[in-house]
Design a protein around this motif. Structure first.
Motif, PDB file in Angstrom:
ATOM      1  N   GLN A 113       0.837  -1.188   0.000  1.00 31.84           N
ATOM      2  CA  GLN A 113       0.000   0.000   0.000  1.00 31.84           C
ATOM      3  C   GLN A 113       0.880   1.250   0.000  1.00 31.84           C
ATOM      4  OE1 GLN A 113      -2.776   0.133   3.218  1.00 31.84           O
ATOM      5  NE2 GLN A 113      -3.665   2.096   2.612  1.00 31.84           N
ATOM      6  N   ALA A 114       0.477   2.251  -0.778  1.00 33.63           N
ATOM      7  CA  ALA A 114       1.259   3.479  -0.868  1.00 33.63           C
ATOM      8  C   ALA A 114       1.183   4.260   0.436  1.00 33.63           C
ATOM      9  CB  ALA A 114       0.751   4.341  -2.019  1.00 33.63           C
ATOM     10  N   PRO A 115       2.253   4.936   0.805  1.00 32.08           N
ATOM     11  CA  PRO A 115       2.232   5.782   2.002  1.00 32.08           C
ATOM     12  C   PRO A 115       1.437   7.045   1.730  1.00 32.08           C
ATOM     13  CG  PRO A 115       4.303   6.064   0.849  1.00 32.08           C
ATOM     14  CD  PRO A 115       3.563   4.977   0.138  1.00 32.08           C
ATOM     15  N   PRO A 116       1.118   7.818   2.766  1.00 29.19           N
ATOM     16  CA  PRO A 116       0.444   9.086   2.536  1.00 29.19           C
ATOM     17  C   PRO A 116       1.347  10.026   1.750  1.00 29.19           C
ATOM     18  CG  PRO A 116       1.232   8.933   4.802  1.00 29.19           C
ATOM     19  CD  PRO A 116       1.402   7.582   4.193  1.00 29.19           C
ATOM     20  N   GLY A 117       0.741  10.931   1.015  1.00 29.95           N
ATOM     21  CA  GLY A 117       1.528  11.861   0.215  1.00 29.95           C
ATOM     22  C   GLY A 117       1.181  11.717  -1.250  1.00 29.95           C
ATOM     23  N   ILE A 118       2.020  12.251  -2.107  1.00 27.14           N
ATOM     24  CA  ILE A 118       1.781  12.253  -3.544  1.00 27.14           C
ATOM     25  C   ILE A 118       2.012  10.859  -4.102  1.00 27.14           C
ATOM     26  CG2 ILE A 118       2.553  13.225  -5.736  1.00 27.14           C
ATOM     27  CD1 ILE A 118       3.256  15.786  -4.181  1.00 27.14           C
ATOM     28  N   GLY A 119       1.001  10.313  -4.789  1.00 21.41           N
ATOM     29  CA  GLY A 119       1.007   8.919  -5.197  1.00 21.41           C
ATOM     30  C   GLY A 119       2.153   8.522  -6.095  1.00 21.41           C
ATOM     31  N   TYR A 120       2.536   9.381  -7.056  1.00 17.87           N
ATOM     32  CA  TYR A 120       3.554   8.966  -8.008  1.00 17.87           C
ATOM     33  C   TYR A 120       4.960   8.979  -7.427  1.00 17.87           C
ATOM     34  CZ  TYR A 120       3.577  14.070  -8.878  1.00 17.87           C
ATOM     35  OH  TYR A 120       3.609  15.426  -8.748  1.00 17.87           O
ATOM     36  N   TYR A 121       5.142   9.420  -6.185  1.00 20.11           N
ATOM     37  CA  TYR A 121       6.442   9.247  -5.540  1.00 20.11           C
ATOM     38  C   TYR A 121       6.707   7.774  -5.238  1.00 20.11           C
ATOM     39  CZ  TYR A 121       6.812  14.321  -4.724  1.00 20.11           C
ATOM     40  OH  TYR A 121       6.903  15.677  -4.867  1.00 20.11           O
ATOM     41  N   GLY A 122       5.653   6.958  -5.246  1.00 14.62           N
ATOM     42  CA  GLY A 122       5.818   5.533  -5.032  1.00 14.62           C
ATOM     43  C   GLY A 122       5.982   5.165  -3.559  1.00 14.62           C
ATOM     44  N   ILE A 123       6.403   3.935  -3.330  1.00 11.29           N
ATOM     45  CA  ILE A 123       6.473   3.407  -1.975  1.00 11.29           C
ATOM     46  C   ILE A 123       7.894   3.217  -1.467  1.00 11.29           C
ATOM     47  CG2 ILE A 123       4.281   2.202  -2.205  1.00 11.29           C
ATOM     48  CD1 ILE A 123       5.800  -0.341  -2.804  1.00 11.29           C
ATOM     49  N   SER A 124       8.878   3.471  -2.320  1.00  9.27           N
ATOM     50  CA  SER A 124      10.225   3.017  -1.989  1.00  9.27           C
ATOM     51  C   SER A 124      11.079   4.013  -1.229  1.00  9.27           C
ATOM     52  CB  SER A 124      10.948   2.560  -3.256  1.00  9.27           C
ATOM     53  OG  SER A 124      10.308   1.404  -3.781  1.00  9.27           O
ATOM     54  N   HIS A 125      10.541   5.213  -0.901  1.00 10.75           N
ATOM     55  CA  HIS A 125      11.244   6.029   0.096  1.00 10.75           C
ATOM     56  C   HIS A 125      11.463   5.197   1.361  1.00 10.75           C
ATOM     57  CE1 HIS A 125      10.512   9.766  -2.181  1.00 10.75           C
ATOM     58  NE2 HIS A 125      11.411  10.319  -1.378  1.00 10.75           N
ATOM     59  N   ARG A 126      10.467   4.375   1.714  1.00  9.99           N
ATOM     60  CA  ARG A 126      10.586   3.555   2.924  1.00  9.99           C
ATOM     61  C   ARG A 126      11.806   2.641   2.845  1.00  9.99           C
ATOM     62  NH1 ARG A 126       4.245   1.677   3.386  1.00  9.99           N
ATOM     63  NH2 ARG A 126       3.426   3.590   4.330  1.00  9.99           N
ATOM     64  N   ARG A 127      12.019   2.014   1.692  1.00  6.60           N
ATOM     65  CA  ARG A 127      13.134   1.075   1.558  1.00  6.60           C
ATOM     66  C   ARG A 127      14.473   1.807   1.569  1.00  6.60           C
ATOM     67  NH1 ARG A 127       9.776  -1.421  -2.739  1.00  6.60           N
ATOM     68  NH2 ARG A 127       8.626  -3.135  -1.799  1.00  6.60           N
ATOM     69  N   GLN A 128      14.541   2.934   0.883  1.00 11.39           N
ATOM     70  CA  GLN A 128      15.808   3.671   0.901  1.00 11.39           C
ATOM     71  C   GLN A 128      16.095   4.215   2.290  1.00 11.39           C
ATOM     72  OE1 GLN A 128      16.562   6.509  -2.221  1.00 11.39           O
ATOM     73  NE2 GLN A 128      18.441   7.240  -1.250  1.00 11.39           N
ATOM     74  N   ILE A 129      15.086   4.689   2.981  1.00 12.35           N
ATOM     75  CA  ILE A 129      15.290   5.205   4.341  1.00 12.35           C
ATOM     76  C   ILE A 129      15.743   4.090   5.279  1.00 12.35           C
ATOM     77  CG2 ILE A 129      14.018   6.096   6.346  1.00 12.35           C
ATOM     78  CD1 ILE A 129      12.496   7.892   4.266  1.00 12.35           C
TER      79      ILE A 129
END
Length: 353
Positions: A289-305
């Motif tokens: 599931q996508a995180p809150p925020g702008i949808g096209y940023y995707g979900i992978s900020h979580r993985r990089q963080i």
């Protein structure tokens, strides 16, 4: 495990993705929201429960308990803010690009090395499940020798997006537009998958400028991989479509077509049986599931963080480290250089002949 204390500098469009990613980790405290506009900082802090708010980045950097900061500000401010944070002994996760010039970017990577601090440029799509799978397939030889690629991004940005910003759409503040901002990740992912890219030719267009922008709204480039694969790349912010990417990688043994949207989708994988089986396994995986925020940023900020936080603790080399960000910045600068000089036209003419 020692608690990691983190601050966000720049509380605009992408800041919620940083707060979400760090908040999802154990033993992390989100402490500061810092922005040049106090109302913007207070809004982010209120929405996500950050206890401290300021407009003064020096107040954040003077906090001895802060281990790391996210820098999510206008492009032109990256170099100064990242340098100040590293000099204050903080680890840094900075939104793309690393800096506006390759020289400034190289200075930051050298400073991070001397300071013994982790510096990472946000390249979240390198962590997309589809992208990491395709990189593994290429490494395993499932696509054979790479011969060609087609990369496109079309998106729509209205007048208000540029007119309402103090930095977007300007050379001094953004360093370009369609390529360095919206088109960055598609280029970065393609460079990573192909093992590097060199510029053969490029043309930038000021075809349908929005909100008084002085920078390019459209750009096309012809690029070459290290084994000779030819890649066409195009980006525009003047489309009627909000956001759509397509990346096609063609090899002698197989071809793949995918996107960097959410959820990242593998549209095609054709070739040998092993490639088709790997693609079928990928398609059966559950979509996050996508995180809150702008949808096209995707979900992978979580993985990089998560990778960033682990690197802060154990010192391992990240998938998206500072050197990767510098190399993509150098490629961007090469594209802009060719697109901005008269030599671009003769190069393309020679190829047509």
């Amino acid at each position: 495990m020692k608690r990691l204390v983190h601050a966000v500098v720049g509380c605009g469009r992408v800041a919620p993705n940083h707060v979400d990613g760090f908040s999802a980790l154990p033993d992390v405290e989100m402490r500061w929201a810092c922005d040049r506009d106090l109302t913007t900082a207070e809004s982010l802090a209120r929405a996500h429960g950050l206890p401290r708010v300021t407009t003064d980045v020096h107040e954040v950097l003077a906090d001895p308990e802060v281990d790391s900061v996210s820098v999510a500000t206008g492009h032109a401010t990256h170099h100064g803010l990242v340098a100040a944070a590293l000099e204050a002994g903080k680890h840094v996760l900075v939104e793309k690009p690393l800096a506006l010039s390759a020289e400034d970017g190289a200075a930051l990577t050298s400073l991070a090395e001397r300071a013994g601090r982790v510096l990472s440029v946000v390249s979240q799509h390198r962590y997309d499940r589809v992208v990491t799978a395709i990189r593994d397939w290429i490494g395993a030889g499932l696509l054979g020798s790479l011969v060609s690629g087609v990369v496109s991004l079309q998106c729509g940005r209205d007048d208000a997006y540029y007119a309402g910003s103090y930095w977007r759409g300007t050379y001094a503040g953004e360093g370009g537009s369609a390529l360095v901002n919206q088109g960055y990740h598609a280029l970065d992912v393609t460079r990573w998958l192909t093992g590097g890219l060199a510029v053969v030719g490029a043309v930038a267009g000021h075809t349908a400028p929005r909100g008084g922008m002085e920078t390019e709204d459209t750009l096309a480039a012809l690029l070459r991989g290290p084994q000779g694969a030819l890649v066409t790349y195009q980006v525009t912010v003047a489309s009627s479509i909000t956001w759509r990417t397509r990346v096609e990688i063609i090899g002698t043994g197989g071809s793949v077509l995918f996107d960097l949207d959410h959820p990242g989708t593998l549209h095609l994988a054709e070739g040998n049986e092993e490639l088709r089986a790997a693609a079928a396994e990928l398609a059966s995986a559950e979509v996050e599931q996508a995180p809150p925020g702008i949808g096209y940023y995707g979900i992978s900020h979580r993985r990089q963080i998560a990778d960033f936080a682990a690197a802060v603790r154990d010192g391992h080399q990240m998938i998206a480290d500072d050197r990767a960000g510098l190399e993509t910045l150098i490629l961007l600068q090469d594209i802009y250089r060719v697109a901005g000089h008269e030599v671009a036209a003769p190069v393309l003419s020679a190829l047509r002949s």
